[in-house]
Scaffold this active site. Structure first.
Site, PDB file in Angstrom:
ATOM      1  N   SER A  20      32.283  43.742  39.365  1.00 22.14           N
ATOM      2  CA  SER A  20      31.353  44.336  38.410  1.00 22.14           C
ATOM      3  C   SER A  20      31.223  43.577  37.108  1.00 22.14           C
ATOM      4  O   SER A  20      30.176  43.529  36.530  1.00 22.14           O
ATOM      5  CB  SER A  20      31.752  45.748  38.058  1.00 22.14           C
ATOM      6  OG  SER A  20      32.332  46.332  39.141  1.00 22.14           O
ATOM      7  N   SER A  21      32.289  43.040  36.566  1.00 18.20           N
ATOM      8  CA  SER A  21      32.116  42.405  35.268  1.00 18.20           C
ATOM      9  C   SER A  21      32.986  41.167  35.198  1.00 18.20           C
ATOM     10  O   SER A  21      33.863  40.952  36.026  1.00 18.20           O
ATOM     11  CB  SER A  21      32.490  43.366  34.150  1.00 18.20           C
ATOM     12  OG  SER A  21      33.879  43.567  34.205  1.00 18.20           O
TER      13      SER A  21
END
Ligand code: ZN
Length: 703
Positions: free
Chosen positions: A29-30
């Site tokens: 996700s990041s």
């Protein structure tokens, strides 16, 4: 004994599926996750082995990892996911693997789209543990659940983050971005910007607003005096630099509406609005939260330029201004009547045109390009009355959608699709060849003895070159694919044909609402360019059809106001036809209409041009210039026309005019310029004829 499940290969892994590609979708996700969960990423790459174990040869396993480090909500910026969807949609995929199946898509909309597509194209989904067939009920249920779970989890994370932020903000401790007039000092306190010019300019804005009571007037004042405004654009990493910009009404309002300038600490002035994204899907729009609903508002939290009372008074004034101008601008009466709302584009500057309503009851829609009018002091770009333009567009639309035209279009689209299929074949050959060349270069490089460095190096170069060539071809191919022509399915064709035969009736039906007409139009027409300053007296119209085709049209401009919106257009038409038939000139007709109190569409007296335009429109022939022209000899009431009198007495019409002027004959005109109605009895005729003989005789004697 081993269980049957492990003994037989999964029957869902059919040869047909294995003949297609397996896609490994890798994402985190990041960026922090990427850094801290290197392990998990490696695990995801190891899914390649799983695909091979499931029976896919290595060369048919593709890894999609463009989304590594992209955050989870919404697929707008996740190209990898888009690519995955595209590959499934093209029927290239037989298997899709992700570490955790629900990770394939982080929000439900994406997830369902993916499931739908996989089920449609018979693609199997797999994670580290098991296989799912989205077309099978139970698998689908399971997958759907994990998608929902995943979304709930994301929501929780977001909520927690937001709560933390909010608590900090409630204590006034959350460091918020500041407008140009304020800064954080070394100790982190908010103080006025020490730049004296900045302070002076902001004080001027507040003072001028007190005086002029309008943000626009303040903007005009600043522009007249070439005074810029300090702005701190929040772009890039902080600290954000202060810049001077030419004043705009928007900037002035921004300053007036910012509570920080009144010394208040406010959190939650804007809120992200769900479902509102820009066209490319990237920016989530935010909306203003009304003053009373701000989550945190701590007045006198820090120094400001004005007091809280002045701030509140300013807000009220601004909102009154906005409402006042709105009331004047858009009425309720005919709201939504403008057909081209949203697709009218200014042919002069290319901006989208807005709609305003003119007339005492807001009954006439007008397309206007406000260009920079609201923001700067530049005069309005152009305005085009909607009525006749809309009529013309509707006509063009119905013409384009006539059944025979539709037939031609369908055939053309078919042919395009056929050509595309042929080209697709060409492309696949080209791509295959590029791949083959690269692989051959690889093999050659592999085959060379490591000791033979010179040869190895040059072969390595060749190999790299070939790989680049593969990339280039793929890129070209993708670009070509994007300009995909429309492919019509049998259903589409049926709908189109039905539409064609029913459309005119549907369009004109009184039960069809304007929104529906607009929707139909949008299916067919992409945008309409309008320019009424190109040629004097004409509106130039360019229709950009959804197919990309364009057509140009012209419209005689002054006719605009007299469309069906004009209250009594039929009455007006009858009257003008009537007067025209009496041989009156346009100027005379206009005078009569004004005398009779007929109101022109522009609420101004009729001019001969108005009449001329209407006559053109209704195909009424022009009256002869000769005022003694085609009048009948006698009027219905028995009185004579000038021609009639002339014939009865045996003189030229000029003599009759002379008689009328000298009082020998009496007659009346409804108004100046109207035909004469002359009272003439047989006695009078005799009397005049005798007079005539006498004058002739005396003339003869004299000569
Ligand atoms: Zn314009």
């Amino acid at each position: 004994m081993m269980t049957a499940i492990t003994m037989t290969p999964d029957d869902r892994l059919t040869p047909a599926r294995r003949a297609k590609l397996a896609y490994i979708y890798v994402r985190q996700s990041s960026l922090t996750q990427v850094k801290h969960h290197q392990e998990s990423t490696e695990l995801q790459y190891r899914l390649v082995d799983r695909a091979i174990a499931l029976g896919w040869p290595r060369e048919r396993v593709q890894v999609i990892d463009e989304d590594l480090g992209k955050s989870g909500s919404g697929h707008a910026e996740r190209q990898g996911f888009q690519k995955l969807i595209a590959e499934i949609g093209l029927g290239n995929a037989g298997l899709v693997i992700s570490l955790d199946a629900s990770r394939l898509a982080r929000n439900n909309r994406d997830w369902h789209q993916l499931l739908e597509l996989c089920s449609l194209f018979g693609v199997i989904i797999a994670d580290g543990e098991r296989l799912y067939d989205p077309s099978a009920y139970h698998d689908r249920l399971l997958l759907g659940l994990s998608g929902i779970m995943s979304e709930a989890e994301l929501h929780q994370i977001r909520m927690r983050l937001h709560q933390g932020e909010l608590q900090k903000a409630a204590r006034g401790e959350l460091r918020l971005p500041l407008p140009g007039g304020l800064i954080y000092d070394r100790s982190g306190q908010i103080v006025l910007n020490p730049d004296e010019e900045v302070q002076a300019r902001l004080r001027l804005v507040f003072a001028k607003f007190q005086e002029l009571q309008s943000a626009r007037a303040v903007m005009l004042y600043l522009r007249r005096n070439a005074l810029g405004l300090p702005v701190r654009p929040l772009v890039g990493p902080s600290p954000h630099e202060l810049v001077w910009r030419e004043a705009s009404a928007c900037q002035v309002r921004y300053i007036l509406q910012n509570p920080a300038y009144a010394g208040a600490y406010v959190y939650g002035r804007r809120r992200v609005q769900a479902g509102r994204r820009s066209i490319d899907g990237r920016i989530t729009a935010s909306v203003k939260v009304p003053l009373g609903e701000w989550k945190v508002c701590l007045p006198s939290a820090h120094p400001g330029y004005i007091g809280w009372e002045e701030f509140m008074a300013n807000q009220k004034r601004l909102s009154d201004n906005a409402n006042g101008s709105k009331a004047g601008r858009r009425g309720v009466a005919r709201k939504g009547m403008a057909l081209l709302q949203g697709i009218a584009v200014c042919g002069r500057c290319g901006r989208r045109m807005s709609v305003r309503y003119s007339g005492p009851n807001n009954e006439y829609p007008v397309y206007c390009c406000r260009a920079d009018k609201d923001q700067t002091a530049v005069p309005l770009c152009q305005e085009v009355r909607a009525g006749a333009v809309d009529d013309l567009i509707a006509e063009a639309l119905l013409e384009a959608l006539a059944p025979d035209q539709i037939g031609i279009a369908i055939a053309a689209v078919d042919q395009m699709a056929q050509e595309t299929r042929q080209l697709e074949g060409q492309w696949s050959l080209r791509r295959e060849r590029a791949r083959y060349e690269a692989e051959r270069a690889h093999r050659q490089y592999d085959a060379v003895e490591p000791e033979n460095r010179l040869v190895a190096r040059s072969l390595e170069r060749v190999w790299e070159e070939r790989l680049r060539a593969v990339d280039a071809v793929e890129q070209d191919y993708r670009q070509w694919r994007q300009q995909d022509p429309v492919v019509l399915k049998a259903d589409d064709i049926k709908i189109l044909e039905d539409l064609a035969s029913n459309l005119p009736a549907l369009w004109h039906s009184p039960t069809t609402r304007p929104e529906e007409r607009k929707r139909i139009l949008r299916f067919i027409v992409q945008e309409v360019l309008l320019d009424q300053k190109r040629t004097r007296g004409e509106v130039w119209i360019k229709i950009v059809w959804q197919t990309g085709a364009v057509s140009e049209h012209r419209l005689w401009r002054r006719v605009h106001s007299y469309n069906d919106d004009y209250a009594n257009i039929e009455g007006l038409r009858r009257r003008i036809t009537d007067l025209n038939a009496q041989g009156l000139m346009d100027k005379q007709i206009a005078a009569i209409l004004n005398e009779e109190g007929v109101i022109s569409a522009r609420r101004r007296p009729f001019t001969y041009e108005n009449v001329w335009v209407l006559r053109q429109r209704w195909n009424l022939p022009a009256a002869k210039l000769n005022p003694t022209g085609p009048n009948p000899p006698r009027w219905p009431d028995g009185s004579y026309s000038v021609q009639g009198a002339a014939a009865a007495i045996g003189v030229t019409p000029q003599v009759i005019f002379h008689y009328l002027a000298s009082g020998l004959l009496t007659g009346r005109q409804l108004t100046k310029g109207q035909p004469w109605q002359i009272a003439l009895t047989t006695d009078k005729i005799d009397q005049l004829q005798h007079r005539l003989l006498r004058t002739r005789r005396s003339k003869r004697k004299a000569s």
